[in-house]
Design a protein around this motif. Structure first.
Motif, PDB file in Angstrom:
ATOM      1  N   CYS A  55       1.296   0.992  -6.124  1.00 49.57           N
ATOM      2  CA  CYS A  55      -0.717   0.631  -5.655  1.00 49.57           C
ATOM      3  C   CYS A  55      -1.029   2.478  -6.276  1.00 49.57           C
ATOM      4  N   ILE A  74      -3.960   2.367  -8.263  1.00 52.92           N
ATOM      5  CA  ILE A  74      -5.661   2.307  -7.644  1.00 52.92           C
ATOM      6  C   ILE A  74      -6.918   3.246  -8.524  1.00 52.92           C
ATOM      7  N   LEU A 126      -3.118   3.042   5.711  1.00 50.42           N
ATOM      8  CA  LEU A 126      -2.691   2.369   4.441  1.00 50.42           C
ATOM      9  C   LEU A 126      -3.586   1.834   3.021  1.00 50.42           C
ATOM     10  N   TRP A 127      -4.693   0.162   4.607  1.00 49.94           N
ATOM     11  CA  TRP A 127      -5.067  -0.798   3.940  1.00 49.94           C
ATOM     12  C   TRP A 127      -6.411  -0.393   4.615  1.00 49.94           C
ATOM     13  N   ASN A 138      -7.750   2.917   3.659  1.00 51.30           N
ATOM     14  CA  ASN A 138      -8.082   3.837   2.878  1.00 51.30           C
ATOM     15  C   ASN A 138      -8.185   3.147   1.670  1.00 51.30           C
ATOM     16  N   TYR A 139      -7.396   2.179   1.094  1.00 49.26           N
ATOM     17  CA  TYR A 139      -7.530   1.203   0.162  1.00 49.26           C
ATOM     18  C   TYR A 139      -8.687   0.417   0.107  1.00 49.26           C
ATOM     19  N   ALA A 156     -11.339   0.840  -2.882  1.00 48.99           N
ATOM     20  CA  ALA A 156     -11.469  -0.261  -3.879  1.00 48.99           C
ATOM     21  C   ALA A 156     -13.516  -0.036  -3.240  1.00 48.99           C
ATOM     22  N   PHE A 216      -7.564   8.720  -0.505  1.00 51.65           N
ATOM     23  CA  PHE A 216      -6.489   8.680  -1.254  1.00 51.65           C
ATOM     24  C   PHE A 216      -5.993   9.596  -0.433  1.00 51.65           C
ATOM     25  N   PRO A 254      -2.889   6.501   1.101  1.00 47.18           N
ATOM     26  CA  PRO A 254      -1.740   6.387  -0.018  1.00 47.18           C
ATOM     27  C   PRO A 254      -1.297   8.133  -0.094  1.00 47.18           C
TER      28      PRO A 254
END
Length: 202
Positions: free
Chosen positions: A55, A59, A113-114, A116-117, A121, A155, A159
């Motif tokens: 990931c 990303i 994680l989720w 910030n992902y 995105a 980022f 992650p």
């Protein structure tokens, strides 16, 4: 040694964890990468590590860094000043990773994680829009620059800061050296493949 590392305070809970882990592995020697790949007891940890490393590669952080120069140029930043903005991007990543160290225990790894992902995105989606509209309005290129900083900050807080210490948290001591080797090899193989494939995608 613990007091020297973490300062004064009651660290008995951490010391008890270390002692119980030491008893659990019973003086077992460090495992090899081959042992790590064969052992079914650590299969889910290995899959988790592989997915998180993948990931990070997919990303788009490398792509943002690759196109940052052209984004800054289109925003009207003079070429002799762009290295200062690039330094600002690097500083933002370092500071956000340090911030992650303070937030990781409070917010939790999954949340960092989720969330910030999701922000990354969204930033990439908006960056795509602003790059396609950069000639329409004078302020759009500045939005692109801001989105680059938002992406890099997300980022670092997510992650970039969570995955590195995760290896020590999901693998027992005898598997950690092999897990670090696996992490490095997978990371560089994926980076190599992306480096080969990306020019053709462009």
């Amino acid at each position: 040694a613990v007091k020297q590392l973490w300062g004064d305070g009651d660290h008995m809970a951490e010391i008890d964890d270390m002692m119980s882990e030491q008893k659990a592995i019973r003086g077992e020697k460090a495992k090899s990468v081959w042992d790590l790949l064969r052992d079914r007891a650590v299969r889910w940890q290995l899959i988790t590590l592989f997915l998180l490393v993948s990931c990070i590669q997919l990303i788009g952080a490398n792509v943002v860094y690759s196109y940052a120069y052209s984004i800054f140029t289109n925003a009207g930043i003079p070429p002799d000043q762009i290295h200062y903005v690039s330094l600002g991007v690097g500083t933002t990543e370092i500071l956000s990773t340090v911030l992650c160290g303070f937030l990781i225990e409070r917010a939790g790894r999954k949340t960092l994680l989720w969330k910030n992902y999701a922000v990354m995105a969204l930033a990439l989606g908006l960056l795509t829009v602003t790059l396609s509209l950069q000639d329409s309005f004078f302020w759009v290129p500045y939005c692109s620059v801001a989105l680059v900083f938002i992406f890099i900050m997300s980022f670092g807080v997510g992650p970039g800061g969570v995955v590195c210490p995760l290896i020590t948290e999901i693998f027992i001591q005898s598997y950690r050296p092999a897990a670090y080797v696996f992490n490095g090899v997978i990371n560089w193989i994926q980076l190599f493949i992306l480096g080969l494939v990306f020019p053709f995608i462009v």
